[in-house]
Design a protein around this motif. Sequence first.
Motif, PDB file in Angstrom:
ATOM      1  N   TYR A  99       0.803  -1.231   0.000  1.00 19.49           N
ATOM      2  CA  TYR A  99       0.000   0.000   0.000  1.00 19.49           C
ATOM      3  C   TYR A  99       0.832   1.275   0.000  1.00 19.49           C
ATOM      4  N   SER A 100       2.118   1.178   0.359  1.00 19.51           N
ATOM      5  CA  SER A 100       2.955   2.382   0.391  1.00 19.51           C
ATOM      6  C   SER A 100       3.649   2.652  -0.943  1.00 19.51           C
ATOM      7  N   GLN A 101       3.390   1.807  -1.947  1.00 13.87           N
ATOM      8  CA  GLN A 101       4.016   1.981  -3.259  1.00 13.87           C
ATOM      9  C   GLN A 101       3.025   2.535  -4.269  1.00 13.87           C
ATOM     10  N   SER A 102       3.523   3.320  -5.190  1.00 15.83           N
ATOM     11  CA  SER A 102       2.726   3.736  -6.341  1.00 15.83           C
ATOM     12  C   SER A 102       2.992   2.764  -7.488  1.00 15.83           C
ATOM     13  N   PRO A 103       1.947   2.329  -8.199  1.00 16.98           N
ATOM     14  CA  PRO A 103       2.157   1.441  -9.341  1.00 16.98           C
ATOM     15  C   PRO A 103       2.527   2.188 -10.619  1.00 16.98           C
ATOM     16  N   LEU A 104       2.471   3.507 -10.594  1.00 19.84           N
ATOM     17  CA  LEU A 104       2.529   4.256 -11.846  1.00 19.84           C
ATOM     18  C   LEU A 104       3.867   4.174 -12.581  1.00 19.84           C
ATOM     19  N   PRO A 105       5.026   4.221 -11.898  1.00 20.70           N
ATOM     20  CA  PRO A 105       6.268   4.028 -12.667  1.00 20.70           C
ATOM     21  C   PRO A 105       6.307   2.684 -13.381  1.00 20.70           C
ATOM     22  N   THR A 106       5.837   1.641 -12.684  1.00 19.45           N
ATOM     23  CA  THR A 106       5.800   0.316 -13.301  1.00 19.45           C
ATOM     24  C   THR A 106       4.774   0.273 -14.424  1.00 19.45           C
ATOM     25  N   ALA A 107       3.644   0.942 -14.225  1.00 20.69           N
ATOM     26  CA  ALA A 107       2.616   0.984 -15.260  1.00 20.69           C
ATOM     27  C   ALA A 107       3.132   1.650 -16.524  1.00 20.69           C
ATOM     28  N   MET A 108       4.057   2.596 -16.366  1.00 21.70           N
ATOM     29  CA  MET A 108       4.622   3.236 -17.547  1.00 21.70           C
ATOM     30  C   MET A 108       5.389   2.240 -18.419  1.00 21.70           C
ATOM     31  N   LEU A 109       6.056   1.256 -17.788  1.00 21.04           N
ATOM     32  CA  LEU A 109       6.734   0.217 -18.573  1.00 21.04           C
ATOM     33  C   LEU A 109       5.725  -0.537 -19.430  1.00 21.04           C
ATOM     34  N   ALA A 110       4.612  -0.927 -18.806  1.00 15.94           N
ATOM     35  CA  ALA A 110       3.586  -1.659 -19.540  1.00 15.94           C
ATOM     36  C   ALA A 110       2.976  -0.798 -20.641  1.00 15.94           C
ATOM     37  N   TYR A 111       2.791   0.485 -20.349  1.00 12.79           N
ATOM     38  CA  TYR A 111       2.222   1.415 -21.337  1.00 12.79           C
ATOM     39  C   TYR A 111       3.148   1.556 -22.545  1.00 12.79           C
ATOM     40  N   LEU A 112       4.433   1.742 -22.273  1.00 15.29           N
ATOM     41  CA  LEU A 112       5.399   1.889 -23.366  1.00 15.29           C
ATOM     42  C   LEU A 112       5.550   0.609 -24.168  1.00 15.29           C
ATOM     43  N   ALA A 113       5.337  -0.541 -23.496  1.00 13.94           N
ATOM     44  CA  ALA A 113       5.443  -1.828 -24.182  1.00 13.94           C
ATOM     45  C   ALA A 113       4.167  -2.198 -24.933  1.00 13.94           C
ATOM     46  N   GLY A 114       3.147  -1.386 -24.809  1.00  8.25           N
ATOM     47  CA  GLY A 114       1.921  -1.602 -25.573  1.00  8.25           C
ATOM     48  C   GLY A 114       1.023  -2.708 -25.057  1.00  8.25           C
ATOM     49  N   ILE A 115       1.119  -3.028 -23.794  1.00  8.98           N
ATOM     50  CA  ILE A 115       0.233  -4.048 -23.228  1.00  8.98           C
ATOM     51  C   ILE A 115      -1.182  -3.476 -23.155  1.00  8.98           C
ATOM     52  N   PRO A 116      -2.161  -4.133 -23.763  1.00 11.47           N
ATOM     53  CA  PRO A 116      -3.488  -3.510 -23.909  1.00 11.47           C
ATOM     54  C   PRO A 116      -4.301  -3.396 -22.628  1.00 11.47           C
ATOM     55  N   LYS A 117      -4.080  -4.305 -21.659  1.00  8.73           N
ATOM     56  CA  LYS A 117      -4.842  -4.281 -20.422  1.00  8.73           C
ATOM     57  C   LYS A 117      -3.871  -4.299 -19.240  1.00  8.73           C
ATOM     58  N   VAL A 118      -4.059  -3.354 -18.310  1.00 11.32           N
ATOM     59  CA  VAL A 118      -3.172  -3.273 -17.149  1.00 11.32           C
ATOM     60  C   VAL A 118      -4.022  -3.044 -15.903  1.00 11.32           C
ATOM     61  N   LEU A 119      -3.810  -3.915 -14.907  1.00  9.85           N
ATOM     62  CA  LEU A 119      -4.581  -3.890 -13.665  1.00  9.85           C
ATOM     63  C   LEU A 119      -3.668  -3.574 -12.494  1.00  9.85           C
ATOM     64  N   ALA A 120      -4.127  -2.688 -11.592  1.00  9.43           N
ATOM     65  CA  ALA A 120      -3.363  -2.394 -10.374  1.00  9.43           C
ATOM     66  C   ALA A 120      -4.222  -1.600  -9.408  1.00  9.43           C
ATOM     67  N   TYR A 121      -3.836  -1.661  -8.133  1.00  5.22           N
ATOM     68  CA  TYR A 121      -4.335  -0.693  -7.161  1.00  5.22           C
ATOM     69  C   TYR A 121      -3.627   0.633  -7.420  1.00  5.22           C
ATOM     70  N   CYS A 122      -4.355   1.726  -7.207  1.00  8.92           N
ATOM     71  CA  CYS A 122      -3.711   3.030  -7.323  1.00  8.92           C
ATOM     72  C   CYS A 122      -4.483   4.041  -6.481  1.00  8.92           C
ATOM     73  N   ARG A 123      -3.761   4.880  -5.769  1.00  8.81           N
ATOM     74  CA  ARG A 123      -4.396   5.857  -4.894  1.00  8.81           C
ATOM     75  C   ARG A 123      -4.902   7.061  -5.700  1.00  8.81           C
ATOM     76  N   GLU A 124      -4.088   7.519  -6.655  1.00  8.91           N
ATOM     77  CA  GLU A 124      -4.497   8.648  -7.480  1.00  8.91           C
ATOM     78  C   GLU A 124      -5.075   8.158  -8.802  1.00  8.91           C
ATOM     79  N   ASN A 125      -5.719   9.052  -9.546  1.00 11.48           N
ATOM     80  CA  ASN A 125      -6.291   8.680 -10.845  1.00 11.48           C
ATOM     81  C   ASN A 125      -5.165   8.416 -11.834  1.00 11.48           C
ATOM     82  N   PRO A 126      -5.063   7.176 -12.377  1.00 14.05           N
ATOM     83  CA  PRO A 126      -3.959   6.855 -13.281  1.00 14.05           C
ATOM     84  C   PRO A 126      -4.219   7.241 -14.733  1.00 14.05           C
TER      85      PRO A 126
END
Length: 377
Positions: A99-126
């Motif tokens: 809960y103390s981590q943000s998924p967003l830096p990791t989500a950027m890897l998936a975004y840049l790699a073109g993965i069409p669906k990405v699931l995660a908990y996130c505190r702020e609007n991603p």
Amino acid sequence: MSLLHLKNILCIRPDNMGDLIMTAPAMRALKESFDAKITVLTSSMAKGIVKHIPEIDDALIFDMPWVKTPDTPDAESINQIVSVIKERSFDAAVIFTVYSQSPLPTAMLAYLAGIPKVLAYCRENPYHLLTDWVPDKEPYTLIEHQVRRDLDLVATIGAFTDNENLYLMVQEELWQLITKKLIETGVDINKPWLILHAGVSERKREYPIRKWADAAQKLISEKGYQILLTGSLDEKPLTDALENIIGEGSFSVAGLFNLDEFVCLVKHAPIMLSVNTGTVHIAAAVGTPVVVLYAQTNPQHTPWNVANKVLQFPVPAHLHSRNEVIVHVNNSLYNKSIDLPSADDILTAMDELLNRPGSPAQPFHEIPNENQAIAAS
């Protein structure tokens, strides 16, 4: 997230070995529910345990700069891992966090790699970084065990399993080699022995060496146990120092066993005494009862679905995290002064586990865990 065509899933757990072990039930749920190939993206610290987790079909190893790892990768290596991920043509990615981590830096890897669906908990609007956003209610509304947190995440896309236990495959053929090493060290394998694992990756989780020694000496003199002081090769100075203080009946075996052998050793131990570190989750995954000297850090990481006793102790104020999420937990959950557990406290906890009904033959999956859900005060 559409449930169709989820046959090639990337599970991202870029932390330590214990974190990856705790994520296995959620990966099992994904694998069973979608009949999917599971690839993990994890760190060099967790690399060795991958082959022991049957849910994992393939692995990518990369140390991310936003996770505490031994080395910091340069920008080019980040570009390289994005290219590798892109080549795999994953249908979806699931990012697992505390809960103390943000998924967003990791989500950027998936975004840049073109993965069409990405699931995660996130505190702020991603926004566009997550196609499937689960608002993170922890730790302000509740705190759940890490295993439950991960299972609840994948449940939001319809992934479930009837088996929520931790599990590691054990190479039983190594036991003969392990006993040979123990005998050569001076251990009498025909007499009772147990594991004491004192090493930690963070100073704030250290239990005082003198108190470790007090407990070990009582276990030797009053209970007749031999004490195996385990650890990595880097922890050998600690286990050697403990052996010198404890004296006869203790054996410094740090660095003596590789990870495969250590997993097998833990499986054969009647009980483990440790701090809150990855070894605790190995014990839970092979069914070995465990007493944990638990520094008040993350309450999510107590032993899961195994016989256990948790003896908490405070973190020194000067070692407290500056992460504001953790500050909130410290102020709300760990706001009362407590004493360090004594040697007698440790012996009592161990006696209760070893003398519980059905011990030691009772299957570990039938033993309830009192620490699966933790309500924040």
